[in-house]
Design an enzyme around this catalytic site. Structure first.
Site, PDB file in Angstrom:
ATOM      1  CB  CYS A 197      47.024   3.833   8.914  1.00 22.73           C
ATOM      2  SG  CYS A 197      46.906   5.560   8.404  1.00 22.73           S
ATOM      3  CG  ASN A 198      45.192  -2.483  10.917  1.00 21.64           C
ATOM      4  OD1 ASN A 198      45.514  -3.313  10.079  1.00 21.64           O
ATOM      5  ND2 ASN A 198      45.128  -2.758  12.198  1.00 21.64           N
TER       6      ASN A 198
END
Length: 654
Positions: free
Chosen positions: A170-171
């Site tokens: 999620c980056n």
């Protein structure tokens, strides 16, 4: 509820905080999402205002909710960190030193040709804990410079009891920066079928994500060294005798008179408080806070020899009956073996034949072997029509419960019953037709999930549930059967050109509770080739003596065949030529290819005993590389009548 349900309906529970929104699928298009949160995204980019939400309406709107009811435990958690870890300052120092030790050793590893093994994704060099935490993010590369996909790393890590994370975490901004992924590449990957969270780790040779190894306050240098040994053993192209030993760093002061990293306890408990009472940290396993922690090996209640004895004791009511049964079984086995040998003798490089038909009535349980069987519209009739579900509602698999393989289902067509057998336990029988349309009113209809697909099922009752709980020694288990009216569809697409070979239009096939496709096909020639490779590996001394398959089983072809849990087994041709099949015909039945099967740790489970090892996945991954393919997926071409497959049928491939 009103007689005519509205398009949208809000629900709230009176005594508990959770709330829900019910939405009709046909009207969900009016809900325009203006923002997105965790878990709702199929793809996005940090460099443009681009975001593709997940297709399913519930997935698009489930951002996740903060566990606000757990906030009351926050103070207790902080107190535990203080009492066990000595405070955040000591924890920060300890975890950074462990990560630094791991990163510096990993950075020094080179293949035999001098090529770098790992790229560590960081802006620094792990020398300052004020700018670098206890997380090491990396990508591995082969000796020729090709990237190793994170899915391959994850599969082998599981075999070595190493916990790590993979993907983009999620980056997406950091992922784009360190992996050099352009915004257009993300869009192209999305069009190619890659979405956030899947296992498509390499596209056109470039990584779509990375590997992350995190160290916690319970992690030790021993954990870091163990992870380094795993990486060198599986991915470093170098002679075994020259692989590094990973000595303890200069700053470390061993609490005992030993400098051998493998025999010293480097836990935070001893570093902070010094040697103290053994097992002082009651109830916490070393490494439970780390993604590099070792899992506890699964213990079988009964050893294989005990199971064998139990089987022998229950095979007859007296010695005479047991002797007669043994002679009958022996005669049957000799006859079957003779027929198999004759069949395999007829196969050649130019002639292929169907040698085995397996169906798995209960998902993740043992195989039911037949010589002739009818086909349904979802695969072999009754294949993976039932599944065992845990008390939390999750379908149980062999990874979580290896003893499932010892449950051997037997289908009796004459009495239309399914018999569940287990060594040393009285079998249990249920009707085949429970849950059919004419009896659906008398059973409990449920909705379960299989590989993210919602499946309509029926509960098979308390009787078989009790048998499963007693047999597997686990409470809360239930047996569910897929409804005949359920229309779950396979996500697998037909291979390009398959329709021209079979005359069948490309289409989505109906699916049972199988993971991906209607049929899995393997070749005995490929199994023999793997068998030879396993033997060479053991003779060269490369296999771990403690974790490898027992030598007698390495040479057992049928044992290897059973591990791959195929529906159809073909003999003849050349090893791995099935990788290029786009279609095949078996007797009067045509099949369309749907791609190769990527293997996981399940093939390391002996289907006869439930024992787990690191082979053959370790050898297969080192030999074949990539996604560790073995076998191919197929769907049958629809026919008006229900055809049958028969062992000994000629196979023609395209």
């Amino acid at each position: 509820m009103p007689a005519h349900l509205r398009d949208n309906l809000c629900l709230a529970c009176l005594k508990t905080p959770p709330r829900a929104l019910l939405v009709r699928n046909r009207s969900s298009w009016v809900l325009d999402r203006r923002y997105y949160g965790g878990g709702t995204v199929a793809a996005s980019t940090a460099r443009e205002r681009f975001c593709a939400l997940k297709a399913n309406v519930s997935d698009r709107f489930e951002d996740g909710t903060l566990p606000y009811l757990d906030i009351v435990a926050l103070r207790h958690g902080l107190n535990v960190l203080e009492s066990l870890g000595g405070g955040m300052e000591k924890i920060s120092s300890h975890t950074f030193l462990v990560a630094q030790y791991f990163a510096h050793n990993l950075n020094s590893l080179r293949h035999s040709n001098g090529a770098v093994l790992a790229e560590i994704h960081t802006s620094g060099s792990f020398n300052d804990r004020s700018t670098q935490g206890a997380i090491v993010n990396l990508s591995l590369k082969r000796a020729n410079g090709d990237y190793i996909g994170f899915a391959e790393v994850d599969k082998l890590a599981q075999l070595h009891d190493i916990h790590l994370r993979t993907g983009c975490f999620c980056n997406i901004g950091a992922c784009q920066m360190f992996l050099g992924i352009a915004s257009q590449t993300i869009k192209d990957n999305l069009n190619a079928g890659h979405v956030c969270g899947d296992d498509k780790d390499l596209i056109d040779g470039r990584p779509t994500g990375s590997v992350r190894i995190s160290f916690g306050y319970m992690s030790s240098l021993e954990d870091a060294a163990r992870c380094l040994h795993f990486i060198t053993e599986c991915f470093l192209d170098m002679n075994t005798a020259h692989k590094p030993a990973f000595a303890a760093p200069d700053w470390f002061k061993p609490p005992v008179e030993s400098s051998a990293l493998q025999t010293t306890d480097y836990s935070l408990e001893k570093r902070i408080h010094g040697p103290s009472q053994k097992n002082k940290v009651t109830g916490l396993e070393k490494g439970t806070e780390s993604e590099v922690a070792a899992k506890q090996p699964v213990q079988m209640t009964k050893e294989p020899e005990t199971i064998k004895r139990d089987n022998e004791l229950t095979s007859g009511d007296d010695e005479e009956t047991k002797g007669e049964n043994a002679r009958t079984r022996g005669d049957q086995e000799e006859t079957e073996k003779s027929e198999e040998e004759q069949l395999r003798f007829q196969c050649s490089e130019k002639r292929r034949m169907l040698t085995d038909i397996f169906l798995y009535p209960v998902k993740s349980c043992g195989a039911f072997r037949v010589t002739e069987w009818e086909l349904g519209d979802r695969g072999l009739l009754y294949d993976r029509l039932w599944m065992v579900v845990s008390e939390s509602g999750v379908a149980l698999g062999q990874k979580r419960q290896p003893r499932l393989c010892l449950i051997k289902p037997v289908i009796h067509l004459a009495s239309r019953t399914l018999e569940l057998t287990f060594p040393g336990v009285t079998s249990y029988t249920i009707p085949l037709d429970v849950g059919d349309a004419d009896t659906a009113d008398d059973v409990s209809v449920c909705t379960n999930k299989v590989c993210s697909d919602r499946v309509n099922t029926v509960d098979c009752g308390d009787g078989v549930a009790g048998w499963l709980c007693d047999t597997l020694e686990r409470p809360g288990l239930r047996l569910f059967r897929q409804l005949d009216e359920d229309r779950r569809q396979s996500k697998r697409k037909d291979l390009v050109g398959a329709d021209s070979q079979t005359g069948d239009e490309p289409k989505t096939s109906h699916l049972s509770l199988a993971n991906e496709s209607q049929y899995l096909v393997i070749s005995r020639e490929s199994v023999r080739s793997l068998q030879k490779k396993l033997t060479e590996t053991m003779e060269d001394g490369q296999a771990d003596s403690k974790q490898s398959i027992n030598s007698t089983h390495v040479l057992d072809e049928d044992n290897l065949v059973s591990r791959f849990r195929a529906n159809l087994v073909v003999d003849g041709g050349l090893p791995f030529d099935e990788d290029r099949w786009i279609a095949l015909t078996c007797g009067d039945v045509s099949f369309v290819g749907q791609g190769q099967c990527s293997r996981c740790g399940m093939i390391c489970l002996n289907q006869d005993s439930g024992e787990k090892s690191r082979e053959p996945l370790t050898t297969l991954a080192a030999w074949r590389g990539g996604k560790v393919y073995f076998g191919v997926y197929m769907r049958s071409v629809a026919q008006q009548s229900r055809p049958k497959l028969k062992v000994g049928a000629e196979i023609s491939v395209m």
